[in-house]
Design an enzyme around this catalytic site. Structure first.
Site, PDB file in Angstrom:
ATOM      1  N   LYS A  26       0.827  -1.210   0.000  1.00 43.81           N
ATOM      2  CA  LYS A  26       0.000   0.000   0.000  1.00 43.81           C
ATOM      3  C   LYS A  26       0.865   1.266   0.000  1.00 43.81           C
ATOM      4  O   LYS A  26       0.652   2.175  -0.795  1.00 43.81           O
ATOM      5  CB  LYS A  26      -0.928   0.016   1.236  1.00 43.81           C
ATOM      6  CG  LYS A  26      -1.831  -1.207   1.351  1.00 43.81           C
ATOM      7  CD  LYS A  26      -2.716  -1.152   2.595  1.00 43.81           C
ATOM      8  CE  LYS A  26      -1.983  -1.158   3.919  1.00 43.81           C
ATOM      9  NZ  LYS A  26      -1.233  -2.406   4.189  1.00 43.81           N
ATOM     10  N   ARG A 101      -9.882   0.897   8.485  1.00 44.74           N
ATOM     11  CA  ARG A 101      -9.430  -0.437   8.879  1.00 44.74           C
ATOM     12  C   ARG A 101     -10.479  -1.186   9.679  1.00 44.74           C
ATOM     13  O   ARG A 101     -10.247  -2.336  10.054  1.00 44.74           O
ATOM     14  CB  ARG A 101      -8.189  -0.278   9.733  1.00 44.74           C
ATOM     15  CG  ARG A 101      -6.954  -1.011   9.208  1.00 44.74           C
ATOM     16  CD  ARG A 101      -5.782  -0.499   9.990  1.00 44.74           C
ATOM     17  NE  ARG A 101      -4.583  -1.246   9.915  1.00 44.74           N
ATOM     18  CZ  ARG A 101      -3.462  -0.797   9.344  1.00 44.74           C
ATOM     19  NH1 ARG A 101      -3.458   0.350   8.699  1.00 44.74           N
ATOM     20  NH2 ARG A 101      -2.359  -1.500   9.427  1.00 44.74           N
ATOM     21  N   ARG A 140      11.516  -5.001   5.344  1.00 45.19           N
ATOM     22  CA  ARG A 140      11.207  -3.603   4.993  1.00 45.19           C
ATOM     23  C   ARG A 140      12.097  -2.615   5.728  1.00 45.19           C
ATOM     24  O   ARG A 140      12.352  -2.742   6.911  1.00 45.19           O
ATOM     25  CB  ARG A 140       9.734  -3.336   5.345  1.00 45.19           C
ATOM     26  CG  ARG A 140       9.369  -1.851   5.376  1.00 45.19           C
ATOM     27  CD  ARG A 140       7.890  -1.628   5.263  1.00 45.19           C
ATOM     28  NE  ARG A 140       7.121  -2.170   6.362  1.00 45.19           N
ATOM     29  CZ  ARG A 140       5.788  -2.207   6.381  1.00 45.19           C
ATOM     30  NH1 ARG A 140       5.098  -1.750   5.351  1.00 45.19           N
ATOM     31  NH2 ARG A 140       5.153  -2.709   7.408  1.00 45.19           N
ATOM     32  N   ARG A 173      14.194   1.080  10.418  1.00 43.75           N
ATOM     33  CA  ARG A 173      13.224  -0.015  10.405  1.00 43.75           C
ATOM     34  C   ARG A 173      12.199   0.245  11.488  1.00 43.75           C
ATOM     35  O   ARG A 173      12.514   0.824  12.522  1.00 43.75           O
ATOM     36  CB  ARG A 173      13.942  -1.351  10.687  1.00 43.75           C
ATOM     37  CG  ARG A 173      14.792  -1.814   9.519  1.00 43.75           C
ATOM     38  CD  ARG A 173      15.491  -3.128   9.799  1.00 43.75           C
ATOM     39  NE  ARG A 173      16.529  -3.350   8.812  1.00 43.75           N
ATOM     40  CZ  ARG A 173      16.375  -4.068   7.692  1.00 43.75           C
ATOM     41  NH1 ARG A 173      15.230  -4.685   7.455  1.00 43.75           N
ATOM     42  NH2 ARG A 173      17.363  -4.195   6.831  1.00 43.75           N
ATOM     43  N   ARG A 185      -0.779  -8.716  13.472  1.00 40.93           N
ATOM     44  CA  ARG A 185      -1.305  -7.710  12.533  1.00 40.93           C
ATOM     45  C   ARG A 185      -2.125  -8.369  11.430  1.00 40.93           C
ATOM     46  O   ARG A 185      -3.138  -7.817  10.979  1.00 40.93           O
ATOM     47  CB  ARG A 185      -0.144  -6.886  11.970  1.00 40.93           C
ATOM     48  CG  ARG A 185       0.411  -5.932  13.042  1.00 40.93           C
ATOM     49  CD  ARG A 185       1.834  -5.488  12.773  1.00 40.93           C
ATOM     50  NE  ARG A 185       1.961  -4.742  11.553  1.00 40.93           N
ATOM     51  CZ  ARG A 185       3.133  -4.508  10.943  1.00 40.93           C
ATOM     52  NH1 ARG A 185       4.254  -4.986  11.457  1.00 40.93           N
ATOM     53  NH2 ARG A 185       3.170  -3.807   9.849  1.00 40.93           N
TER      54      ARG A 185
HETATM   55  P1  ADP Z   1       2.226  -1.853   3.225  1.00 46.09           P
HETATM   56  O1  ADP Z   1       2.232  -0.347   3.201  1.00 46.09           O
HETATM   57  O2  ADP Z   1       1.033  -2.436   2.539  1.00 46.09           O
HETATM   58  O3  ADP Z   1       2.397  -2.413   4.601  1.00 46.09           O
HETATM   59  P2  ADP Z   1       4.807  -1.607   1.811  1.00 46.09           P
HETATM   60  O4  ADP Z   1       4.471  -0.803   0.611  1.00 46.09           O
HETATM   61  O5  ADP Z   1       5.539  -0.928   2.899  1.00 46.09           O
HETATM   62  O6  ADP Z   1       3.483  -2.346   2.370  1.00 46.09           O
HETATM   63  O7  ADP Z   1       5.644  -2.883   1.311  1.00 46.09           O
HETATM   64  C1  ADP Z   1       6.172  -3.820   2.259  1.00 46.09           C
HETATM   65  C2  ADP Z   1       7.577  -4.212   1.835  1.00 46.09           C
HETATM   66  O8  ADP Z   1       7.523  -5.000   0.638  1.00 46.09           O
HETATM   67  C3  ADP Z   1       8.507  -3.034   1.518  1.00 46.09           C
HETATM   68  O9  ADP Z   1       9.809  -3.367   1.949  1.00 46.09           O
HETATM   69  C4  ADP Z   1       8.432  -2.917  -0.009  1.00 46.09           C
HETATM   70  O10 ADP Z   1       9.661  -2.401  -0.552  1.00 46.09           O
HETATM   71  C5  ADP Z   1       8.199  -4.343  -0.452  1.00 46.09           C
HETATM   72  N1  ADP Z   1       7.268  -4.465  -1.597  1.00 46.09           N
HETATM   73  C6  ADP Z   1       6.220  -3.678  -1.897  1.00 46.09           C
HETATM   74  N2  ADP Z   1       5.575  -4.120  -3.012  1.00 46.09           N
HETATM   75  C7  ADP Z   1       6.247  -5.238  -3.408  1.00 46.09           C
HETATM   76  C8  ADP Z   1       6.077  -6.163  -4.491  1.00 46.09           C
HETATM   77  N3  ADP Z   1       5.076  -6.035  -5.385  1.00 46.09           N
HETATM   78  N4  ADP Z   1       6.952  -7.183  -4.591  1.00 46.09           N
HETATM   79  C9  ADP Z   1       7.957  -7.332  -3.678  1.00 46.09           C
HETATM   80  N5  ADP Z   1       8.164  -6.500  -2.639  1.00 46.09           N
HETATM   81  C10 ADP Z   1       7.325  -5.464  -2.498  1.00 46.09           C
HETATM   82  P1  ADP Z   2       0.987  -1.885   7.801  1.00 47.39           P
HETATM   83  O1  ADP Z   2       0.439  -1.389   6.517  1.00 47.39           O
HETATM   84  O2  ADP Z   2       2.319  -2.503   7.646  1.00 47.39           O
HETATM   85  O3  ADP Z   2       0.033  -2.739   8.571  1.00 47.39           O
HETATM   86  P2  ADP Z   2       0.608   0.737   9.092  1.00 47.39           P
HETATM   87  O4  ADP Z   2       1.737   1.695   9.054  1.00 47.39           O
HETATM   88  O5  ADP Z   2      -0.553   1.005   8.223  1.00 47.39           O
HETATM   89  O6  ADP Z   2       1.248  -0.687   8.798  1.00 47.39           O
HETATM   90  O7  ADP Z   2       0.070   0.585  10.585  1.00 47.39           O
HETATM   91  C1  ADP Z   2       0.931   0.330  11.662  1.00 47.39           C
HETATM   92  C2  ADP Z   2       0.106   0.184  12.930  1.00 47.39           C
HETATM   93  O8  ADP Z   2      -0.569   1.421  13.215  1.00 47.39           O
HETATM   94  C3  ADP Z   2      -1.011  -0.857  12.873  1.00 47.39           C
HETATM   95  O9  ADP Z   2      -0.541  -2.159  13.199  1.00 47.39           O
HETATM   96  C4  ADP Z   2      -1.996  -0.309  13.906  1.00 47.39           C
HETATM   97  O10 ADP Z   2      -1.563  -0.581  15.217  1.00 47.39           O
HETATM   98  C5  ADP Z   2      -1.884   1.190  13.707  1.00 47.39           C
HETATM   99  N1  ADP Z   2      -2.843   1.717  12.712  1.00 47.39           N
HETATM  100  C6  ADP Z   2      -2.555   2.296  11.503  1.00 47.39           C
HETATM  101  N2  ADP Z   2      -3.670   2.681  10.865  1.00 47.39           N
HETATM  102  C7  ADP Z   2      -4.717   2.324  11.687  1.00 47.39           C
HETATM  103  C8  ADP Z   2      -6.130   2.437  11.585  1.00 47.39           C
HETATM  104  N3  ADP Z   2      -6.723   2.983  10.493  1.00 47.39           N
HETATM  105  N4  ADP Z   2      -6.873   1.967  12.614  1.00 47.39           N
HETATM  106  C9  ADP Z   2      -6.309   1.418  13.704  1.00 47.39           C
HETATM  107  N5  ADP Z   2      -4.979   1.269  13.874  1.00 47.39           N
HETATM  108  C10 ADP Z   2      -4.178   1.726  12.866  1.00 47.39           C
END
Ligand code: ADP
Ligand code: ADP
Ligand code: ZN
Length: 231
Positions: A26, A101, A140, A173, A185
């Protein structure tokens, strides 16, 4: 065939929702859409981490929940989201990354958008295999200066140790990006967020993309959706 939309040719403010479990891509895709279309990425995770770092009341309440991989209360998240939506740059259109969410957040978003005369352009479900998300999240890291996202195996900077976007040399990180917390999560995602796929399906705004492909091919799929819903 519609031509590629640019910020100048977009006719209305787009509201795009990216739905998907942790690691779905995302944030990666939201940043690419932000650059290409001039939309503003709105990540509640980033906003919450900023609140934790600033030590605000909301940040103090959210910290332990985030470290455990749970969901922060709707009340806190909605207050933070509303404040951010009130800032003028969001008038260009937004990409909601990690929000809504829960069903409660989705209903509150509908009300907030209605107040502003806006509606959801598309809610895109990024379809991924859960099992692959542990590796995605565990590898990541981001640039400490500009926030560009990287991955130990899947997205490395062109020059080792040097950010492609800003040349920065410091990376960080997240505290919650470890294999143990990812399990919690993912459970939270399936219990509270996955039902939103059906919610948006019923409202006729749901789109799906295959989130297991290469980053650029997913970006192309998303670009086609944005072009279509903003035409
Ligand atoms: P989210 O915001 O949904 O949690 P991220 O965009 O941060 O996910 O992506 C999670 C990790 O995977 C990051 O380290 C990113 O560089 C990597 N990543 C994102 N999209 C892809 C993909 N299509 N294939 C492989 N790795 C990816
Ligand atoms: P990822 O896409 O890797 O799950 P985020 O950066 O979106 O990570 O979220 C990290 C943490 O922040 C979540 O595990 C949760 O604890 C909190 N969080 C983020 N967005 C929301 C939301 N819309 N509602 C509730 N908790 C949230
Ligand atoms: Zn950088």
């Amino acid at each position: 065939m519609s031509e590629t939309m640019t910020p100048e040719t977009m006719t209305k403010a787009a509201v795009l929702i990216l739905l998907g479990p942790p690691g779905a891509g995302k944030g990666t895709q939201a940043r690419m859409l932000e650059e290409r279309y001039g939309l503003v990425q709105l990540s509640t995770g980033d906003l919450l981490r900023a609140a934790v770092a600033a030590g605000t009341d909301a940040g103090r309440a959210a910290k332990s929940v985030m470290e455990a991989g749970g969901l922060v209360s709707d009340e806190i998240v909605l207050a933070i989201l509303k404040d951010r939506m009130a800032e003028p740059d969001t008038a260009k259109g937004v990409i909601l990354d990690g929000f809504p969410r829960t069903p409660g957040q989705a209903e509150a978003l509908d009300a907030l958008l209605a107040e502003q005369g806006l509606k959801i352009s598309a809610a895109v479900s990024m379809e991924v295999d859960d099992a692959a998300m542990v590796t995605r999240v565990s590898g990541r890291y981001t640039c400490a200066d500009c926030g560009e996202g990287y991955h130990d195996s899947f997205k490395q900077p062109a020059v080792d140790g040097c950010c492609d976007k800003c040349g920065g040399k410091a990376f960080k990180r997240r505290a919650d990006d470890n294999a143990e917390t990812v399990g919690a999560r993912l459970t939270a995602y399936h219990a509270s967020t996955a039902p939103l796929i059906a919610y948006y399906g019923q409202r006729g705004v749901l789109r799906k993309v295959d989130g297991m492909g290469a980053i650029d091919s997913i970006a192309a799929d998303l670009g086609r959706i944005v072009d279509e819903v903003t035409a």
